[in-house]
Design a protein around this motif. Structure first.
Motif, PDB file in Angstrom:
ATOM      1  N   ASP A 137      67.587   7.670  80.520  1.00 41.36           N
ATOM      2  CA  ASP A 137      68.992   8.089  80.498  1.00 41.36           C
ATOM      3  C   ASP A 137      69.169   9.549  80.087  1.00 41.36           C
ATOM      4  O   ASP A 137      70.289   9.988  79.815  1.00 41.36           O
ATOM      5  N   LYS A 138      68.086  10.312  80.063  1.00 43.80           N
ATOM      6  CA  LYS A 138      68.161  11.708  79.624  1.00 43.80           C
ATOM      7  C   LYS A 138      68.605  12.665  80.729  1.00 43.80           C
ATOM      8  O   LYS A 138      68.714  13.866  80.509  1.00 43.80           O
ATOM      9  N   GLY A 139      68.835  12.138  81.929  1.00 41.28           N
ATOM     10  CA  GLY A 139      69.390  12.983  82.985  1.00 41.28           C
ATOM     11  C   GLY A 139      68.378  13.809  83.740  1.00 41.28           C
ATOM     12  O   GLY A 139      68.673  14.930  84.154  1.00 41.28           O
ATOM     13  N   GLY A 140      67.187  13.279  83.935  1.00 40.97           N
ATOM     14  CA  GLY A 140      66.178  14.004  84.717  1.00 40.97           C
ATOM     15  C   GLY A 140      65.140  14.669  83.841  1.00 40.97           C
ATOM     16  O   GLY A 140      64.805  14.193  82.757  1.00 40.97           O
ATOM     17  N   TRP A 141      64.644  15.809  84.311  1.00 41.34           N
ATOM     18  CA  TRP A 141      63.568  16.502  83.613  1.00 41.34           C
ATOM     19  C   TRP A 141      64.037  17.023  82.256  1.00 41.34           C
ATOM     20  O   TRP A 141      65.112  17.593  82.135  1.00 41.34           O
ATOM     21  N   GLN A 142      63.196  16.806  81.252  1.00 41.85           N
ATOM     22  CA  GLN A 142      63.419  17.357  79.915  1.00 41.85           C
ATOM     23  C   GLN A 142      62.324  18.383  79.618  1.00 41.85           C
ATOM     24  O   GLN A 142      61.149  18.137  79.910  1.00 41.85           O
ATOM     25  N   HIS A 143      62.712  19.498  79.032  1.00 41.99           N
ATOM     26  CA  HIS A 143      61.720  20.462  78.553  1.00 41.99           C
ATOM     27  C   HIS A 143      61.633  20.337  77.041  1.00 41.99           C
ATOM     28  O   HIS A 143      62.633  20.485  76.332  1.00 41.99           O
ATOM     29  N   LEU A 144      60.435  20.051  76.544  1.00 43.64           N
ATOM     30  CA  LEU A 144      60.203  19.884  75.112  1.00 43.64           C
ATOM     31  C   LEU A 144      59.159  20.905  74.668  1.00 43.64           C
ATOM     32  O   LEU A 144      58.152  21.112  75.355  1.00 43.64           O
ATOM     33  N   SER A 145      59.388  21.523  73.521  1.00 39.69           N
ATOM     34  CA  SER A 145      58.446  22.552  73.073  1.00 39.69           C
ATOM     35  C   SER A 145      58.502  22.710  71.563  1.00 39.69           C
ATOM     36  O   SER A 145      59.440  22.257  70.900  1.00 39.69           O
ATOM     37  N   VAL A 146      57.480  23.374  71.029  1.00 41.80           N
ATOM     38  CA  VAL A 146      57.436  23.714  69.612  1.00 41.80           C
ATOM     39  C   VAL A 146      56.688  25.034  69.474  1.00 41.80           C
ATOM     40  O   VAL A 146      55.745  25.310  70.217  1.00 41.80           O
ATOM     41  N   THR A 147      57.131  25.851  68.526  1.00 41.37           N
ATOM     42  CA  THR A 147      56.453  27.107  68.212  1.00 41.37           C
ATOM     43  C   THR A 147      55.846  27.019  66.820  1.00 41.37           C
ATOM     44  O   THR A 147      56.539  26.673  65.856  1.00 41.37           O
TER      45      THR A 147
END
Length: 257
Positions: free
Chosen positions: A141-151
């Motif tokens: 239900d997140k609406g398609g592609w999600q970009h996840l990242s951490v610095t």
């Protein structure tokens, strides 16, 4: 004189190159590039490169109708393993498309973590020592592609930064074992894994249909070795000396004329 000047320029340029950002993105247009997510697709379950789901390129598609969790890991892609401490900061990212995550007949969310593992000298009977970060929830239900990242803003930090956890101790709560720090795990990363297996948590049998794309690492700047700093200082010193020499020579010529 020209040779001295050229050597100085080369020294300064070499030291300055240490500050150049280095980045790698795996978009699966050239195969899996060392990333493993399980056995090949057999018509019912497995992993394959799917050109129809790509986020601007093909994606790595994972389908498993009955498993505790899924992962995308590498021990062989040299851009993602090794000494993270050689860079002042490091950013890790991944694009995720959760087509379906079903538990007990209903769609659910799962957490996705990135885990950096060091297999050298694990504590007692533990398999490895690691540091890990919860990137957030994934779900259909997140609406398609999600970009996840951490610095990782400071690769030399001894204590775990905010949001980071440790693994490798024998106590019930996931934590770093005695004598290990955030920085020394980062200095010897043997494997990186993006996974729904969150340390300390256990999930029941779940059906996953997930694609990932654009797995990326970016190292902002390498930490200069003392010798490199000396080379930079020496190169800049020679450049300054050469400039003063040219200026004084020009002034002397003007006085004679």
């Amino acid at each position: 004189m020209k040779r001295v000047f050229a050597a100085a320029v080369l020294a300064a340029a070499s030291a300055a190159a240490l500050a150049s950002p280095i980045s790698t993105t795996v978009d699966f247009s050239n195969g899996q590039q060392g990333w493993d997510a399980g056995p090949p697709f057999d018509g019912n379950q497995g992993v394959w490169i799917d050109a129809s789901l790509g986020n601007g390129a093909p994606a790595l598609h994972t389908v498993n109708p009955e498993t505790f969790g899924v992962h995308w890991s590498t021990t062989g892609n040299q851009a993602f393993i090794g000494n993270y401490g050689a860079s002042a900061s490091v950013t890790l990212g991944i694009d995720v498309l959760a087509n379906s995550i079903v538990y007990l007949g209903r769609e659910v969310h799962r957490r996705l973590v990135v885990e950096l593992r060091d297999y050298d000298d694990p504590y007692q009977d533990m398999p490895y020592t690691s540091v890990w970060y919860d990137l957030g929830e994934i779900g259909a239900d997140k609406g398609g592609w999600q970009h996840l990242s951490v610095t990782i803003g400071d690769t030399a930090a001894a204590a775990l930064p905010a949001g980071w956890g440790g693994y490798g101790n024998t106590v019930d709560e996931p934590s770093l074992p005695p004598g290990r720090s955030f920085a020394d795990v980062l200095a010897s990363v043997d494997e990186i894994s993006f996974t729904t297996f969150v340390p300390g948590y256990f999930y029941g049998w779940t059906a996953y249909d997930i694609a990932v794309d654009n797995i990326a690492i970016s190292a902002d700047a390498e930490v200069p070795e003392p010798g490199s700093l000396a080379m930079l200082a020496g190169g800049l010193g020679v450049l300054a000396w050469a400039r003063r020499r040219r200026t004084s020579g020009r002034h002397a010529l003007e006085r004679r004329t």
